[in-house]
Design a protein around this motif. Structure first.
Motif, PDB file in Angstrom:
ATOM      1  N   ASP A 145     -18.887  36.267 -13.161  1.00 41.50           N
ATOM      2  CA  ASP A 145     -18.343  35.852 -11.716  1.00 41.50           C
ATOM      3  C   ASP A 145     -17.135  36.483 -11.567  1.00 41.50           C
ATOM      4  N   ASP A 146     -16.560  36.153 -10.278  1.00 38.40           N
ATOM      5  CA  ASP A 146     -15.202  36.668  -9.804  1.00 38.40           C
ATOM      6  C   ASP A 146     -14.204  36.129 -10.763  1.00 38.40           C
ATOM      7  N   GLU A 147     -14.186  35.034 -11.153  1.00 37.04           N
ATOM      8  CA  GLU A 147     -13.267  34.391 -12.209  1.00 37.04           C
ATOM      9  C   GLU A 147     -13.035  35.084 -13.397  1.00 37.04           C
ATOM     10  N   VAL A 148     -14.205  35.364 -14.073  1.00 32.86           N
ATOM     11  CA  VAL A 148     -14.440  36.052 -15.163  1.00 32.86           C
ATOM     12  C   VAL A 148     -13.596  37.888 -14.909  1.00 32.86           C
ATOM     13  N   LEU A 149     -14.179  38.475 -13.956  1.00 27.80           N
ATOM     14  CA  LEU A 149     -13.781  39.540 -13.614  1.00 27.80           C
ATOM     15  C   LEU A 149     -11.911  39.725 -13.482  1.00 27.80           C
ATOM     16  N   ARG A 150     -11.599  38.554 -12.780  1.00 29.37           N
ATOM     17  CA  ARG A 150     -10.051  38.447 -12.453  1.00 29.37           C
ATOM     18  C   ARG A 150      -9.457  38.579 -13.987  1.00 29.37           C
ATOM     19  N   ARG A 151     -10.105  37.609 -14.778  1.00 29.09           N
ATOM     20  CA  ARG A 151      -9.393  37.345 -16.096  1.00 29.09           C
ATOM     21  C   ARG A 151      -9.478  38.748 -17.043  1.00 29.09           C
ATOM     22  N   ILE A 152     -10.434  39.583 -16.790  1.00 27.28           N
ATOM     23  CA  ILE A 152     -10.586  40.854 -17.479  1.00 27.28           C
ATOM     24  C   ILE A 152      -9.582  41.639 -17.099  1.00 27.28           C
ATOM     25  N   ASP A 153      -9.312  41.681 -15.751  1.00 27.91           N
ATOM     26  CA  ASP A 153      -8.265  42.613 -15.321  1.00 27.91           C
ATOM     27  C   ASP A 153      -6.934  42.194 -15.569  1.00 27.91           C
ATOM     28  N   GLU A 154      -6.616  40.896 -15.732  1.00 22.48           N
ATOM     29  CA  GLU A 154      -5.457  40.181 -16.126  1.00 22.48           C
ATOM     30  C   GLU A 154      -4.969  40.480 -17.678  1.00 22.48           C
ATOM     31  N   ALA A 155      -6.200  40.263 -18.543  1.00 25.96           N
ATOM     32  CA  ALA A 155      -6.031  40.689 -19.838  1.00 25.96           C
ATOM     33  C   ALA A 155      -5.605  42.344 -20.039  1.00 25.96           C
ATOM     34  N   LEU A 156      -6.147  43.032 -19.507  1.00 31.61           N
ATOM     35  CA  LEU A 156      -5.973  44.590 -19.722  1.00 31.61           C
ATOM     36  C   LEU A 156      -4.660  45.057 -18.904  1.00 31.61           C
ATOM     37  N   GLY A 157      -4.375  44.410 -17.741  1.00 30.66           N
ATOM     38  CA  GLY A 157      -3.194  44.813 -17.145  1.00 30.66           C
ATOM     39  C   GLY A 157      -3.010  46.017 -16.971  1.00 30.66           C
ATOM     40  N   ASP A 158      -1.919  46.471 -17.249  1.00 35.37           N
ATOM     41  CA  ASP A 158      -1.107  47.815 -16.916  1.00 35.37           C
ATOM     42  C   ASP A 158      -1.814  48.967 -17.742  1.00 35.37           C
ATOM     43  N   VAL A 159      -2.537  48.728 -18.803  1.00 36.36           N
ATOM     44  CA  VAL A 159      -3.283  49.971 -19.570  1.00 36.36           C
ATOM     45  C   VAL A 159      -4.522  50.574 -18.982  1.00 36.36           C
ATOM     46  N   ILE A 160      -4.980  49.707 -17.816  1.00 37.00           N
ATOM     47  CA  ILE A 160      -6.026  50.172 -17.067  1.00 37.00           C
ATOM     48  C   ILE A 160      -5.933  51.714 -16.380  1.00 37.00           C
ATOM     49  N   GLU A 161      -6.584  52.526 -16.424  1.00 36.04           N
ATOM     50  CA  GLU A 161      -6.394  53.863 -15.942  1.00 36.04           C
ATOM     51  C   GLU A 161      -6.980  53.815 -14.674  1.00 36.04           C
ATOM     52  N   ARG A 162      -6.264  53.893 -13.284  1.00 45.79           N
ATOM     53  CA  ARG A 162      -6.867  54.108 -12.155  1.00 45.79           C
ATOM     54  C   ARG A 162      -6.605  55.348 -11.253  1.00 45.79           C
ATOM     55  N   ASP A 163      -5.996  56.144 -11.845  1.00 47.47           N
ATOM     56  CA  ASP A 163      -5.522  57.341 -11.092  1.00 47.47           C
ATOM     57  C   ASP A 163      -6.426  58.282 -10.563  1.00 47.47           C
ATOM     58  N   ALA A 164      -6.906  58.080  -9.236  1.00 47.60           N
ATOM     59  CA  ALA A 164      -8.027  59.026  -8.755  1.00 47.60           C
ATOM     60  C   ALA A 164      -7.768  60.680  -9.015  1.00 47.60           C
ATOM     61  N   ALA A 165      -6.606  60.912  -9.056  1.00 43.75           N
ATOM     62  CA  ALA A 165      -6.163  62.121  -9.006  1.00 43.75           C
ATOM     63  C   ALA A 165      -6.957  62.783 -10.515  1.00 43.75           C
ATOM     64  N   LYS A 166      -6.957  62.005 -11.485  1.00 40.85           N
ATOM     65  CA  LYS A 166      -7.694  62.371 -12.762  1.00 40.85           C
ATOM     66  C   LYS A 166      -9.193  62.656 -12.732  1.00 40.85           C
ATOM     67  N   THR A 167      -9.729  62.542 -11.780  1.00 41.30           N
ATOM     68  CA  THR A 167     -10.913  62.963 -11.555  1.00 41.30           C
ATOM     69  C   THR A 167     -11.232  64.518 -11.496  1.00 41.30           C
ATOM     70  N   ALA A 168     -10.037  65.004 -10.808  1.00 42.97           N
ATOM     71  CA  ALA A 168     -10.056  66.587 -10.953  1.00 42.97           C
ATOM     72  C   ALA A 168      -9.862  67.089 -12.122  1.00 42.97           C
ATOM     73  N   LEU A 169      -9.299  66.462 -13.164  1.00 39.71           N
ATOM     74  CA  LEU A 169      -9.085  67.026 -14.455  1.00 39.71           C
ATOM     75  C   LEU A 169     -10.446  67.133 -15.149  1.00 39.71           C
ATOM     76  N   GLU A 170     -11.567  66.520 -14.982  1.00 44.16           N
ATOM     77  CA  GLU A 170     -12.677  66.582 -15.333  1.00 44.16           C
ATOM     78  C   GLU A 170     -13.449  67.723 -14.524  1.00 44.16           C
ATOM     79  N   SER A 171     -13.053  68.296 -13.657  1.00 38.87           N
ATOM     80  CA  SER A 171     -13.355  69.442 -12.928  1.00 38.87           C
ATOM     81  C   SER A 171     -12.850  70.617 -12.944  1.00 38.87           C
ATOM     82  N   PRO A 172     -13.209  71.489 -13.863  1.00 39.54           N
ATOM     83  CA  PRO A 172     -12.489  72.644 -14.400  1.00 39.54           C
ATOM     84  C   PRO A 172     -12.184  73.742 -13.538  1.00 39.54           C
TER      85      PRO A 172
END
Length: 336
Positions: A304-331
């Motif tokens: 549920d939404d509360e569990v998803l929120r707690r997961i986000d809070e637990a992982l905090g700033d170590v989550i990688e969200r930078d969309a520009a990194k998709t290009a790094l997988e595209s040679p």
């Protein structure tokens, strides 16, 4: 086992898909690999993902042996083309018509099947015109050697371009296969919106972040013997981005959440990716049958939404969200 549609197509696949990258023909003996496939079948998995490059074609052969005797129509078999195979000559790589047409025949021969359900471009090929690639795929679909077309690790713009040409050629372009996990979310800002726009869904690999999200790696401690982090055949290189103490410490904060839900941490990680409506399947790999049985239990789990929120809070700033990194997988160029 729950089943989901692949893209906007009528094809349904098992939401837990078994993949044999880094294992079959490489990390584990054939008997162990076959036991894992049989465990997957027993658990209700019908979808199997491989690639010609895995163990330099050996993984396809091992998968075929493991699936021997199964009703072909009850399975969905996926493979891929792009990376160097065979003697790795100058035309043994990429998405040229020559390499694609030769590769599909090689894959079908090794997989011991007349067709694959999904044939995927394993990466974008900057050295080949997109039209050449897509026309070759169209010919393969029309010949009956593949039923659907997909890609892996393409950017949002590349997915849009491929989908537009597939529509013009009237072939079913249905999927993208990116890395995605609670720690690695770079597809969320751009790739997923583009995919929704054109009717493509995700078949995600590494939902447990190469094992980091299982919680078996702890900050300041040596990696367990025999784990992926100690593997010298490609595993340790892939997991390296997550093997930092700040990441490992944050991952340990997920344990109480998993315990409260009566889930293992691996099950929580697999269930997490399946909450995204654009994800059709999470690919799991295994070196032991019990790993398959554990991960399959994530099918059908609702967070549920509360569990998803707690997961986000637990992982905090170590989550990688930078969309520009998709290009790094595209040679920028084909691999040597």
């Amino acid at each position: 086992m729950k089943f989901r549609h692949l893209g906007a197509s009528g094809l349904k696949i098992s939401e837990i898909t078994y993949g044999n990258w880094l294992t079959h023909g490489s990390q584990v003996e054939n008997d162990a690999a076959i036991a894992c496939v049989h465990a997957a079948l027993d658990a209700g998995i019908t979808t199997f993902d491989t690639a010609d490059v895995y163990a330099n074609t050996r993984a396809e052969s091992v998968l075929a042996e493991a699936l021997q005797g199964q009703r072909r129509e009850s399975l969905e078999i996926f493979t891929k083309v792009y990376f160097p195979t065979g003697p790795m000559g100058h035309n043994d790589v990429g998405l040229s018509r020559k390499h694609i047409m030769e590769s599909i025949d090689g894959s079908l021969r090794r997989l011991d099947t007349d067709y694959v359900d999904l044939y995927q471009a394993h990466r974008w090929d900057p050295a080949t015109p997109l039209e050449e690639t897509m026309v070759a795929f169209a010919d393969i679909v029309r010949s009956g050697k593949a039923l659907y077309i997909g890609v892996s690790e393409w950017t949002a713009d590349q997915i849009r371009a491929g989908a537009a040409m597939a529509k013009e050629l009237r072939i079913p372009f249905v999927s993208n296969q990116p890395q995605y996990s609670a720690l690695w979310r770079i597809i969320e800002p751009e790739v997923i919106p583009a995919s929704v726009e054109v009717g493509v869904s995700q078949i995600v690999w590494s939902p447990v972040a190469q094992g980091v999200l299982t919680g078996k790696y702890t900050p300041g401690a040596a990696a367990p013997t025999g784990s992926r982090a100690t593997d010298d055949k490609g595993g340790s290189e892939m997991i390296g981005r997550f093997m930092r103490d700040d990441v490992l410490e944050r991952v340990q904060r997920l344990r109480p959440i998993a315990d409260e839900l009566s889930l293992s941490m691996a099950q929580l990680a697999v269930a997490w990716v399946l909450q995204n409506p654009n994800v059709s399947a999470a690919i799991i790999g295994a070196s032991r049958p019990e790993q398959v049985r554990e991960n399959v239990a994530a099918s059908g789990v609702v967070l549920d939404d509360e569990v998803l929120r707690r997961i986000d809070e637990a992982l905090g700033d170590v989550i990688e969200r930078d969309a520009a990194k998709t290009a790094l997988e595209s040679p920028d160029d084909r691999p040597a």
